[in-house]
Design an enzyme around this catalytic site. Structure first.
Site, mmCIF file in Angstrom:
data_model
loop_
_atom_site.group_PDB
_atom_site.id
_atom_site.type_symbol
_atom_site.label_atom_id
_atom_site.label_comp_id
_atom_site.label_asym_id
_atom_site.label_seq_id
_atom_site.Cartn_x
_atom_site.Cartn_y
_atom_site.Cartn_z
ATOM 1 N N THR A 167 0.881 -1.156 0.000
ATOM 2 C CA THR A 167 0.000 0.000 0.000
ATOM 3 C C THR A 167 0.915 1.200 0.000
ATOM 4 O O THR A 167 2.085 1.077 0.342
ATOM 5 C CB THR A 167 -0.788 -0.006 1.347
ATOM 6 N N ARG A 195 -12.289 -8.784 -2.722
ATOM 7 C CA ARG A 195 -11.662 -8.666 -1.395
ATOM 8 C C ARG A 195 -11.283 -7.206 -1.108
ATOM 9 O O ARG A 195 -10.635 -6.567 -1.910
ATOM 10 C CB ARG A 195 -10.411 -9.550 -1.341
ATOM 11 N N GLY A 197 -9.112 -4.909 1.511
ATOM 12 C CA GLY A 197 -8.167 -4.935 2.614
ATOM 13 C C GLY A 197 -8.529 -3.853 3.621
ATOM 14 O O GLY A 197 -9.664 -3.360 3.662
ATOM 15 N N ASP A 198 -7.556 -3.473 4.412
ATOM 16 C CA ASP A 198 -7.792 -2.439 5.420
ATOM 17 C C ASP A 198 -7.859 -1.039 4.822
ATOM 18 O O ASP A 198 -8.480 -0.139 5.385
ATOM 19 C CB ASP A 198 -6.677 -2.478 6.477
ATOM 20 N N THR A 218 0.330 -0.653 6.511
ATOM 21 C CA THR A 218 0.605 -1.360 5.264
ATOM 22 C C THR A 218 0.801 -2.826 5.612
ATOM 23 O O THR A 218 1.029 -3.166 6.773
ATOM 24 C CB THR A 218 1.860 -0.827 4.561
ATOM 25 N N GLY A 219 0.750 -3.676 4.596
ATOM 26 C CA GLY A 219 0.947 -5.101 4.865
ATOM 27 C C GLY A 219 -0.390 -5.810 4.971
ATOM 28 O O GLY A 219 -1.333 -5.485 4.243
ATOM 29 N N GLY A 221 -3.682 -6.481 5.521
ATOM 30 C CA GLY A 221 -4.850 -5.695 5.889
ATOM 31 C C GLY A 221 -5.838 -6.452 6.751
ATOM 32 O O GLY A 221 -6.555 -5.858 7.563
#
Ligand code: GLY
Length: 309
Positions: A167, A195, A197-198, A218-219, A221
């Site tokens: 991200t 999908r 993510g966060d 980041t990473g 989520g």
């Protein structure tokens, strides 16, 4: 208090522009949007915007969000296909609609309505890597009936070409002492279609409160969604914890997660004093982030702290 900008390594194409705008007195939302647009358009950044990795079907679906730390208005888009600058569409959601988030076809419809720039976000190299995965990992029977096949099993076995799920995140304290945040991503490579993510979920992927600070992840989520990580960091500061302790507390929340996808997640936070902290949780290698503070000639790359759960 000094102006500050924190962005992760993927912010490289835009950090200079955002820092320059903040130095010249721009508001945080304008400066962050301008910087993230540069990241979204740069095809060397493989986890954001054009050039991002596709989902299981080989389609690039993008997520982005902004939050105004004065008003707590958020704007987010998720699973958006075919547009170059999801961050600007997210901002338009915030400024033009009585909603906070649009996804999929509705997000694309709104993007069309506001005249947002269209593009093919799937660059030839991403298509090549996806096709190699398709030929190598998808059983022949499924390839024959593609795409009318169950995808859940493939999603479980999918191998991210970069272990990415990354991200770009931008956090700023501007010259008006206002705190803002923005994020943009193509999400998890080979993700199940649809999908989220966060990143598009205000409070998970980013949060900002001018009175206390801001945070973004980041990473993985899925972890930030489960722990409400960005909102938690800012709330811990509101409850009186220092920036350092607030991030520690959020890491402890992540430690309590059982099952599901537990991988790397990097927490970025700033506070109203212009301090910051960036911690890569479960990182297998040294990561860097970009830092610019008022008075710096140029943004500097800094090593992240590393914590293992
Ligand atoms: N943090 C980005 C994602 O999980 O999609």
């Amino acid at each position: 208090m000094a102006r500050i900008l924190v962005t992760n390594s993927e912010g490289r194409p835009g950090v200079g522009r955002t820092a320059q705008m903040l130095a010249q007195g721009a508001g945080g939302l304008d400066a962050i949007e301008a910087g993230i647009r540069e990241v979204e358009a740069d095809t060397t950044i493989r986890t954001v915007g054009r050039g991002g990795w596709p989902n299981l079907l080989g389609e690039v679906e993008l997520d982005a969000a902004m939050i105004d730390g004065n008003t707590f208005r958020g704007g987010a888009v998720g699973a958006l296909k075919g547009y170059l600058h999801p961050i600007s569409i997210a901002r338009a959601v915030m400024e033009q609609l009585p909603h906070e988030m649009l996804v999929g076809e509705g997000a694309a419809r709104f993007a069309h309505e506001i005249g947002a720039e269209t593009t093919n976000n799937l660059i030839p190299d991403s298509e090549r890597v996806w096709r190699e995965w398709f030929e190598d990992k998808v059983p022949a029977a499924a390839r024959e009936n593609w795409p009318d096949v169950p995808l859940a099993g493939l999603c479980q076995q999918a191998i991210d070409p970069e272990k990415g799920m990354d991200t770009t995140v931008f956090l700023s304290l501007d010259g008006r002492q206002e705190i803002m945040a923005g994020v943009s991503t193509s999400g998890w490579a080979w993700k199940y279609p649809g999908r989220l993510g966060d990143s598009p979920i205000i409070g998970a992927g980013c949060y900002a409160d001018t009175r206390f600070g801001a945070a973004a992840c980041t990473g993985t989520g899925e972890m930030a969604i489960r722990a409400g990580t960005s909102r938690a960091i800012v709330l811990y500061m509101k409850m009186g914890l220092s920036l350092q302790a607030a991030v520690d507390e959020a890491i402890d929340d992540l430690r309590q997660l059982k099952g599901g996808l537990i991988q790397r997640i990097t927490l970025h936070a700033i506070d109203r004093n212009g301090d910051h902290r960036v911690v890569a949780v479960n990182a297998e290698e040294q990561l860097t982030y970009w830092l610019w503070r008022e008075g710096d000639d140029a943004p500097q790359a800094e090593p992240t702290e590393i914590v293992t759960l």
